[in-house]
Design an enzyme around this catalytic site. Structure first.
Site, PDB file in Angstrom:
ATOM      1  N   ASN A   7       0.890  -0.997   0.218  1.00  0.00           N
ATOM      2  CA  ASN A   7       0.194  -0.031  -0.021  1.00  0.00           C
ATOM      3  C   ASN A   7       0.600   0.887  -0.201  1.00  0.00           C
ATOM      4  O   ASN A   7       1.669   2.099   0.856  1.00  0.00           O
ATOM      5  CB  ASN A   7      -1.155  -0.350   1.417  1.00  0.00           C
ATOM      6  CG  ASN A   7      -1.503   1.075   1.570  1.00  0.00           C
ATOM      7  OD1 ASN A   7      -1.960   2.015   0.660  1.00  0.00           O
ATOM      8  ND2 ASN A   7      -2.660   0.917   2.126  1.00  0.00           N
ATOM      9  N   LYS A  14       3.083   0.781   3.097  1.00  0.00           N
ATOM     10  CA  LYS A  14       2.576  -0.244   4.289  1.00  0.00           C
ATOM     11  C   LYS A  14       2.893  -1.670   3.283  1.00  0.00           C
ATOM     12  O   LYS A  14       2.611  -1.819   2.297  1.00  0.00           O
ATOM     13  CB  LYS A  14       1.121  -0.005   4.527  1.00  0.00           C
ATOM     14  CG  LYS A  14       0.977   1.276   5.712  1.00  0.00           C
ATOM     15  CD  LYS A  14      -0.485   1.632   6.014  1.00  0.00           C
ATOM     16  CE  LYS A  14      -1.221   3.093   6.510  1.00  0.00           C
ATOM     17  NZ  LYS A  14      -2.025   3.528   6.483  1.00  0.00           N
ATOM     18  N   ARG A  87      -2.632  -1.221  -3.831  1.00  0.00           N
ATOM     19  CA  ARG A  87      -3.414  -1.166  -3.418  1.00  0.00           C
ATOM     20  C   ARG A  87      -3.823   0.205  -4.470  1.00  0.00           C
ATOM     21  O   ARG A  87      -2.358   0.891  -4.723  1.00  0.00           O
ATOM     22  CB  ARG A  87      -3.543   0.035  -2.402  1.00  0.00           C
ATOM     23  CG  ARG A  87      -4.646   1.055  -2.085  1.00  0.00           C
ATOM     24  CD  ARG A  87      -4.203   1.893  -0.639  1.00  0.00           C
ATOM     25  NE  ARG A  87      -5.518   2.898  -0.986  1.00  0.00           N
ATOM     26  CZ  ARG A  87      -5.106   3.706  -0.121  1.00  0.00           C
ATOM     27  NH1 ARG A  87      -3.915   4.898   0.047  1.00  0.00           N
ATOM     28  NH2 ARG A  87      -5.813   5.161  -0.466  1.00  0.00           N
ATOM     29  N   HIS A 176     -11.128   5.511  -0.358  1.00  0.00           N
ATOM     30  CA  HIS A 176     -10.832   5.567   1.087  1.00  0.00           C
ATOM     31  C   HIS A 176     -11.997   4.166   1.061  1.00  0.00           C
ATOM     32  O   HIS A 176     -12.588   3.281   2.200  1.00  0.00           O
ATOM     33  CB  HIS A 176     -11.530   6.036   2.558  1.00  0.00           C
ATOM     34  CG  HIS A 176     -10.583   7.159   2.715  1.00  0.00           C
ATOM     35  ND1 HIS A 176     -11.193   8.162   3.512  1.00  0.00           N
ATOM     36  CD2 HIS A 176      -8.626   7.158   3.186  1.00  0.00           C
ATOM     37  CE1 HIS A 176      -9.973   8.882   4.133  1.00  0.00           C
ATOM     38  NE2 HIS A 176      -8.733   7.949   3.462  1.00  0.00           N
ATOM     39  N   HIS A 209     -14.460   7.087   8.215  1.00  0.00           N
ATOM     40  CA  HIS A 209     -13.070   6.958   8.449  1.00  0.00           C
ATOM     41  C   HIS A 209     -12.258   8.006   8.375  1.00  0.00           C
ATOM     42  O   HIS A 209     -12.830   8.571   8.103  1.00  0.00           O
ATOM     43  CB  HIS A 209     -12.428   6.178   6.445  1.00  0.00           C
ATOM     44  CG  HIS A 209     -10.959   6.017   6.837  1.00  0.00           C
ATOM     45  ND1 HIS A 209     -10.811   4.487   6.410  1.00  0.00           N
ATOM     46  CD2 HIS A 209     -10.127   6.571   6.784  1.00  0.00           C
ATOM     47  CE1 HIS A 209      -8.981   4.647   6.510  1.00  0.00           C
ATOM     48  NE2 HIS A 209      -8.634   6.472   6.621  1.00  0.00           N
ATOM     49  N   GLY A 211      -9.041   9.782   9.489  1.00  0.00           N
ATOM     50  CA  GLY A 211      -7.672   9.566  10.441  1.00  0.00           C
ATOM     51  C   GLY A 211      -7.083  10.592   9.632  1.00  0.00           C
ATOM     52  O   GLY A 211      -7.845  11.265  10.141  1.00  0.00           O
ATOM     53  N   ARG A 242      -6.201  18.445   5.222  1.00  0.00           N
ATOM     54  CA  ARG A 242      -7.304  19.049   3.983  1.00  0.00           C
ATOM     55  C   ARG A 242      -8.199  20.242   4.962  1.00  0.00           C
ATOM     56  O   ARG A 242      -9.405  19.153   5.600  1.00  0.00           O
ATOM     57  CB  ARG A 242      -7.540  18.146   3.337  1.00  0.00           C
ATOM     58  CG  ARG A 242      -6.620  17.399   2.461  1.00  0.00           C
ATOM     59  CD  ARG A 242      -7.689  16.439   1.724  1.00  0.00           C
ATOM     60  NE  ARG A 242      -6.164  14.691   1.874  1.00  0.00           N
ATOM     61  CZ  ARG A 242      -5.936  13.854   1.311  1.00  0.00           C
ATOM     62  NH1 ARG A 242      -7.052  12.962   2.304  1.00  0.00           N
ATOM     63  NH2 ARG A 242      -5.251  13.414   1.162  1.00  0.00           N
ATOM     64  N   ARG A 287      -4.549  14.103  18.393  1.00  0.00           N
ATOM     65  CA  ARG A 287      -4.215  14.258  20.114  1.00  0.00           C
ATOM     66  C   ARG A 287      -3.730  15.141  20.055  1.00  0.00           C
ATOM     67  O   ARG A 287      -4.278  15.691  21.517  1.00  0.00           O
ATOM     68  CB  ARG A 287      -2.920  12.875  20.210  1.00  0.00           C
ATOM     69  CG  ARG A 287      -3.334  11.651  19.915  1.00  0.00           C
ATOM     70  CD  ARG A 287      -2.542  10.503  19.407  1.00  0.00           C
ATOM     71  NE  ARG A 287      -2.047  10.181  18.537  1.00  0.00           N
ATOM     72  CZ  ARG A 287      -1.651  10.005  17.521  1.00  0.00           C
ATOM     73  NH1 ARG A 287      -0.909   8.734  18.371  1.00  0.00           N
ATOM     74  NH2 ARG A 287      -0.976   9.754  16.470  1.00  0.00           N
ATOM     75  N   GLY A 333      -7.113   5.717  13.111  1.00  0.00           N
ATOM     76  CA  GLY A 333      -7.364   6.694  13.723  1.00  0.00           C
ATOM     77  C   GLY A 333      -7.489   7.016  14.904  1.00  0.00           C
ATOM     78  O   GLY A 333      -7.990   7.049  15.706  1.00  0.00           O
ATOM     79  N   ILE A 334      -8.669   8.180  14.806  1.00  0.00           N
ATOM     80  CA  ILE A 334      -9.254   9.168  15.197  1.00  0.00           C
ATOM     81  C   ILE A 334     -10.511   8.430  16.034  1.00  0.00           C
ATOM     82  O   ILE A 334     -11.502   8.615  16.853  1.00  0.00           O
ATOM     83  CB  ILE A 334      -9.852   9.809  14.652  1.00  0.00           C
ATOM     84  CG1 ILE A 334      -8.920  11.518  14.268  1.00  0.00           C
ATOM     85  CG2 ILE A 334     -10.899  11.172  15.251  1.00  0.00           C
ATOM     86  CD1 ILE A 334      -9.048  11.961  13.152  1.00  0.00           C
ATOM     87  N   GLU A 336     -10.714   4.557  16.008  1.00  0.00           N
ATOM     88  CA  GLU A 336     -11.285   3.527  16.762  1.00  0.00           C
ATOM     89  C   GLU A 336     -10.114   4.304  17.883  1.00  0.00           C
ATOM     90  O   GLU A 336     -10.211   3.310  18.719  1.00  0.00           O
ATOM     91  CB  GLU A 336      -9.971   2.840  15.931  1.00  0.00           C
ATOM     92  CG  GLU A 336      -9.924   1.996  14.601  1.00  0.00           C
ATOM     93  CD  GLU A 336      -9.226   1.469  14.083  1.00  0.00           C
ATOM     94  OE1 GLU A 336      -7.899   1.168  14.498  1.00  0.00           O
ATOM     95  OE2 GLU A 336      -9.150   1.897  12.232  1.00  0.00           O
ATOM     96  N   ASN A 337      -9.712   5.709  18.037  1.00  0.00           N
ATOM     97  CA  ASN A 337      -9.063   5.902  19.998  1.00  0.00           C
ATOM     98  C   ASN A 337     -10.417   7.141  19.803  1.00  0.00           C
ATOM     99  O   ASN A 337     -10.368   7.244  21.303  1.00  0.00           O
ATOM    100  CB  ASN A 337      -7.972   6.642  19.263  1.00  0.00           C
ATOM    101  CG  ASN A 337      -6.846   5.248  18.457  1.00  0.00           C
ATOM    102  OD1 ASN A 337      -6.639   3.933  19.549  1.00  0.00           O
ATOM    103  ND2 ASN A 337      -6.570   4.812  17.627  1.00  0.00           N
ATOM    104  N   GLU A 364      -6.885  -2.581   5.324  1.00  0.00           N
ATOM    105  CA  GLU A 364      -6.934  -2.231   4.693  1.00  0.00           C
ATOM    106  C   GLU A 364      -6.303  -3.398   3.671  1.00  0.00           C
ATOM    107  O   GLU A 364      -6.824  -3.692   3.034  1.00  0.00           O
ATOM    108  CB  GLU A 364      -6.688  -0.783   4.132  1.00  0.00           C
ATOM    109  CG  GLU A 364      -7.181   0.117   4.128  1.00  0.00           C
ATOM    110  CD  GLU A 364      -6.453   1.211   3.711  1.00  0.00           C
ATOM    111  OE1 GLU A 364      -6.046   1.789   4.284  1.00  0.00           O
ATOM    112  OE2 GLU A 364      -7.564   2.368   2.610  1.00  0.00           O
TER     113      GLU A 364
END
Ligand code: ADP
Length: 376
Positions: A7, A14, A87, A176, A209, A211, A242, A287, A333-334, A336-337, A364
């Site tokens: 990816n 990744k 991907r 996404h 989604h 992130g 963005r 964060r 990221g955001i 899930e946490n 993914e």
């Protein structure tokens, strides 16, 4: 089947080696901040983790170090790998399913770079590097746009002169998609035990989604019917850097005021806006924004409030597309946490009928591996 997944993004690569039968990753790695001093390689093999700081200047170099590290682990030899999943961000209108990468397909992906100049080139570099490193192994392209193949025409067309679609491909493509499809399928499995049989065919799911890039997709019975990103990933809700949707008249206005080109304004909307822009350059990272907001930093509070406001409004809009909502899914990221963000978004949706909320980690690479194995 063993599928090796790559990816490749603009500044990261990744990789996962996936056993598609068990759905387990035997090897996971990321090369982060390619081209920067802080470049880092991290990998996970079973319980073992490793972090290095190599000098990596390109996707090709990142592919090289990744495969060297993979084979140095002696998990399996090259000969055990059945195929490579890649991907690819933009498949245009042509690619609505995963597809074996032949010279003709690669040429087409190159052609589609005109629609995705920031996104397809690293994918192409990854494909070409893998062709050299894994001679003879089939490569499969899994497109980020393919989940949106069933968007209704009134949804994917913009209210602009129709010739622009016919001549220039101006439409909503959505992005996404691999992540949204994966988490939506996971949510569908969870809903099976909850909804009555008659309702199971048309489960109404909104996946968020959230992130560095953020997008929201509405799915009916596991098919996407609307999504917040558009012709490019700039449209929709605010993200790390963005802006998301803004009045397009701002582009020439700002070009004049800042004495730059329209392209430069779009670049600023991609790289200097969102959480980073509203917080006055403080951070694109949720964060940091949240910590500073709790310390009463006004700019961080504002960035957070705008993020929550646009996200909640987008979800609410999609309840109108779906005529209801069975499940809301948070991922990345955001998503899930950040439980505080869930709470603040959900408080804006309290007027809606009851729905389930799920936090589902996205994967993914696993989804790409499974789709590639199916095709092979
Ligand atoms: P990408 O889109 O690059 O894959 P991620 O899915 O990793 O990015 O998401 C990055 C975002 O997730 C950042 O805004 C980061 O602050 C946020 N994030 C990561 N971990 C947490 C956490 N524990 N709490 C809140 N936000 C987090």
């Amino acid at each position: 089947m063993l599928i090796l997944v790559f990816n490749a993004g603009s500044s990261s690569l990744k990789c996962q080696l996936v056993d598609t039968k068990s759905g387990k990753a035997l090897f996971k790695s990321i090369v982060d901040r390619i081209g920067k001093k802080e470049c880092e390689f991290r990998m996970e093999v079973g319980k073992k983790t490793l972090s290095l700081h190599p000098k990596v200047k390109s996707i090709t170099e990142a592919m090289k170090i990744t495969t060297e590290m993979l084979f140095s682990q002696k998990i399996f030899g090259k000969e055990k790998i059945t195929g490579i999943g890649q991907r690819v961000v933009h498949g245009g209108e042509k690619y609505t399913e995963p597809c074996l990468i032949t010279p003709k397909v690669l040429k087409e992906i190159v052609r589609l770079s005109s629609l995705a100049p920031l996104h397809n080139p690293p994918n192409i570099e990854g494909i070409q590097a893998a062709q050299k490193m894994f001679k003879g192994l089939p490569q499969i392209a899994v497109f980020d746009t393919q989940y949106y193949k069933d968007l209704p025409i009134e949804t994917y067309l913009y209210p602009v002169p129709i010739e622009w679609y016919k001549h220039f491909g101006v439409r909503k493509y959505g992005f996404h998609g691999i992540s949204h499809e994966y988490v939506t399928q996971q949510a569908l499995k969870k809903m099976k035990g909850i909804l009555s049989f008659s309702k199971q065919k048309n489960v109404k799911i909104i996946s968020c989604h959230l992130g560095n890039g953020c997008s929201i997709t509405a799915s009916l019975g596991g098919k996407a019917v609307d999504t917040s990103m558009g012709f490019t990933p700039l449209e929709g809700i605010p993200m790390g850097t963005r802006s998301g949707s803004i009045d397009p008249a701002l582009v020439p206005y700002l070009a004049k005021k800042l004495k730059v080109t329209a392209e430069k304004v779009v670049d600023l909307l991609n790289k200097e806006s969102g959480l980073k822009g509203v917080s006055g350059g403080l951070s694109s990272d949720m964060r940091t924004i949240h910590i500073e907001a709790t310390k009463m930093n006004a700019a961080a509070q504002l960035a957070y409030m705008i993020f929550i406001d646009r996200t909640a409004k987008q979800i609410a809009a999609y309840t109108s597309v779906l005529r209801g909502l069975d499940a809301l899914v948070f991922t990345a990221g955001i998503g899930e946490n950040a439980t505080y963000a869930h709470k603040d978004i959900l408080s804006r949706l309290a007027h809606l009928n009851k729905f389930k909320t799920f936090i589902i980690p996205t994967n993914e690479e696993l989804h790409i591996a499974q789709l590639s194995a199916k095709l092979l």
